[in-house]
Design a protein around this motif. Structure first.
Motif, PDB file in Angstrom:
ATOM      1  N   GLN A 201       0.889  -0.981   0.118  1.00  0.00           N
ATOM      2  CA  GLN A 201      -0.932   0.016   0.123  1.00  0.00           C
ATOM      3  C   GLN A 201       0.851   1.251   0.047  1.00  0.00           C
ATOM      4  O   GLN A 201       2.120   1.329   0.906  1.00  0.00           O
ATOM      5  CB  GLN A 201      -0.469   0.146   1.168  1.00  0.00           C
ATOM      6  N   LEU A 202       0.396   2.529  -0.567  1.00  0.00           N
ATOM      7  CA  LEU A 202       1.045   3.828  -0.558  1.00  0.00           C
ATOM      8  C   LEU A 202       1.329   4.262   0.788  1.00  0.00           C
ATOM      9  O   LEU A 202       2.963   4.357   0.707  1.00  0.00           O
ATOM     10  CB  LEU A 202      -0.167   5.073  -1.106  1.00  0.00           C
ATOM     11  N   GLU A 203       1.502   3.694   2.497  1.00  0.00           N
ATOM     12  CA  GLU A 203       2.296   4.382   2.863  1.00  0.00           C
ATOM     13  C   GLU A 203       2.780   3.158   3.607  1.00  0.00           C
ATOM     14  O   GLU A 203       3.268   2.869   4.896  1.00  0.00           O
ATOM     15  CB  GLU A 203       0.642   4.446   4.157  1.00  0.00           C
ATOM     16  N   LYS A 204       3.567   2.309   3.073  1.00  0.00           N
ATOM     17  CA  LYS A 204       3.733   1.081   3.469  1.00  0.00           C
ATOM     18  C   LYS A 204       5.131   1.116   3.078  1.00  0.00           C
ATOM     19  O   LYS A 204       5.472   1.525   2.269  1.00  0.00           O
ATOM     20  CB  LYS A 204       2.768  -0.483   3.275  1.00  0.00           C
ATOM     21  N   GLU A 205       5.911   0.176   4.263  1.00  0.00           N
ATOM     22  CA  GLU A 205       7.736  -0.046   3.418  1.00  0.00           C
ATOM     23  C   GLU A 205       7.578  -1.143   2.016  1.00  0.00           C
ATOM     24  O   GLU A 205       6.807  -1.330   1.685  1.00  0.00           O
ATOM     25  CB  GLU A 205       8.001  -1.071   4.550  1.00  0.00           C
ATOM     26  N   PRO A 206       8.493  -0.706   0.923  1.00  0.00           N
ATOM     27  CA  PRO A 206       7.742  -2.120   0.103  1.00  0.00           C
ATOM     28  C   PRO A 206       8.541  -3.397   0.649  1.00  0.00           C
ATOM     29  O   PRO A 206       8.897  -3.550   1.644  1.00  0.00           O
ATOM     30  CB  PRO A 206       9.367  -1.175  -0.789  1.00  0.00           C
ATOM     31  N   VAL A 207       8.120  -4.092  -0.788  1.00  0.00           N
ATOM     32  CA  VAL A 207       8.374  -5.231  -0.454  1.00  0.00           C
ATOM     33  C   VAL A 207       9.256  -6.215  -1.308  1.00  0.00           C
ATOM     34  O   VAL A 207       9.458  -7.304  -0.895  1.00  0.00           O
ATOM     35  CB  VAL A 207       6.738  -6.487  -0.123  1.00  0.00           C
ATOM     36  N   ASP A 233      -7.680   0.355   1.465  1.00  0.00           N
ATOM     37  CA  ASP A 233      -8.375  -0.406   2.355  1.00  0.00           C
ATOM     38  C   ASP A 233      -7.265  -1.994   2.813  1.00  0.00           C
ATOM     39  O   ASP A 233      -8.004  -2.869   3.156  1.00  0.00           O
ATOM     40  CB  ASP A 233      -9.902  -1.120   1.871  1.00  0.00           C
ATOM     41  N   GLY A 234      -6.553  -1.816   2.215  1.00  0.00           N
ATOM     42  CA  GLY A 234      -5.730  -3.122   1.836  1.00  0.00           C
ATOM     43  C   GLY A 234      -6.075  -4.255   0.875  1.00  0.00           C
ATOM     44  O   GLY A 234      -5.885  -5.868   1.365  1.00  0.00           O
ATOM     45  N   ALA A 235      -7.152  -4.848   0.298  1.00  0.00           N
ATOM     46  CA  ALA A 235      -7.739  -5.682  -0.127  1.00  0.00           C
ATOM     47  C   ALA A 235      -8.051  -5.570  -1.479  1.00  0.00           C
ATOM     48  O   ALA A 235      -8.018  -6.707  -2.120  1.00  0.00           O
ATOM     49  CB  ALA A 235      -9.379  -6.312   0.437  1.00  0.00           C
ATOM     50  N   THR A 236      -8.066  -4.030  -2.059  1.00  0.00           N
ATOM     51  CA  THR A 236      -8.800  -4.102  -3.752  1.00  0.00           C
ATOM     52  C   THR A 236      -7.275  -3.410  -4.436  1.00  0.00           C
ATOM     53  O   THR A 236      -6.704  -3.353  -3.406  1.00  0.00           O
ATOM     54  CB  THR A 236      -9.848  -2.794  -3.173  1.00  0.00           C
TER      55      THR A 236
END
Length: 247
Positions: A201-207, A233-236
């Motif tokens: 997600q935009l506000e998360k760190e890269p994976v 929303d972490g799902a869409t």
């Protein structure tokens, strides 16, 4: 597409949602993940080029790349015979002669295929270094996730040996290994040319990190805009994921 295929215990056929392609998978061994799908979209294959996938697993990358590109051939190298068997049967189902699989060790790739023999090398290698926490180094999932059979340096060495001058490689890996990846690439005269980080997600760190290199390329790295997997929303899935990757 061939329909009269016999599956072995634990196997299933999954639709890849790309030009009618399917793949045989066995969840007890290791199913492909989103990282392989993203790499197949990041890699660029030109008409008539030869592609080798190092550590092909059940064959997902050659199958997807063939469905998306007009290359001459797409060959997967895989050391585990059960995976090679699944991959070959998947290629047979899909009915394409451009995709093939070879059973062998990545560390011997340039001996198997010849030095300076290919235009493009792709790989979704094990992300984790081998460590004392491994309970079963011979387990299929352990081999896919940990560097028990091949190290990152050995993978890059063989990439450089396989590539023609000016040839390209494409890797998907973890961001925390980027220094290791870039250092190994430069040692082997494969210059990092393009980087795209993948964020859940935009506000998360890269994976994930998608990396392109060029053999004997000039010293300039292009950092592309981030690839975001999910909306807030972490799902869409995001619009780019839906439109470009079919999610």
């Amino acid at each position: 597409m061939k329909t009269d295929v016999t599956l072995k215990p634990g196997e299933r056929i999954d639709d890849l949602q790309r030009n009618g392609r399917v793949i045989i998978q066995n969840p007890a061994r290791f199913c492909f993940g989103i990282d392989a799908v993203l790499l197949s979209g990041f890699a660029k294959v030109k008409k008539g080029e030869k592609v080798i996938d190092l550590g092909s697993g059940n064959g997902i990358l050659p199958i997807l790349l063939e469905a998306k590109n007009d290359g001459e051939s797409f060959t997967g190298l895989e050391i585990q015979p059960e995976n090679v068997d699944m991959a070959r049967r998947s290629a047979e189902i899909n009915g394409t002669e451009k995709v093939s699989f070879v059973e062998g060790d990545i560390r011997e790739a340039s001996q198997l295929f010849g030095k300076n023999s290919t235009d493009v090398v792709v790989s979704n290698p094990p992300y984790m270094k081998a460590g004392s926490g491994l309970t079963n180094p011979g387990d299929a999932k352990t081999i896919a996730r940990h560097e028990v059979l091949v190290t990152l340096d050995q993978l890059v060495e063989q990439t450089a040996a396989l590539l023609k001058d000016g040839g390209r490689c494409y890797y998907v890996h973890r961001p925390f290994r980027l220094v290791d990846i870039f250092a190994s690439m430069r040692r082997n005269r494969v210059e990092p040319k393009r980087l795209r980080l993948v964020y859940p997600q935009l506000e998360k760190e890269p994976v994930l990190a998608l990396v392109e290199g060029r053999k004997y390329g000039g010293p300039e790295l292009k950092v592309e805009k981030p690839l975001i997997l999910y909306e807030s929303d972490g799902a869409t899935y995001t619009k780019e994921m839906r439109e470009n990757y079919g999610f």
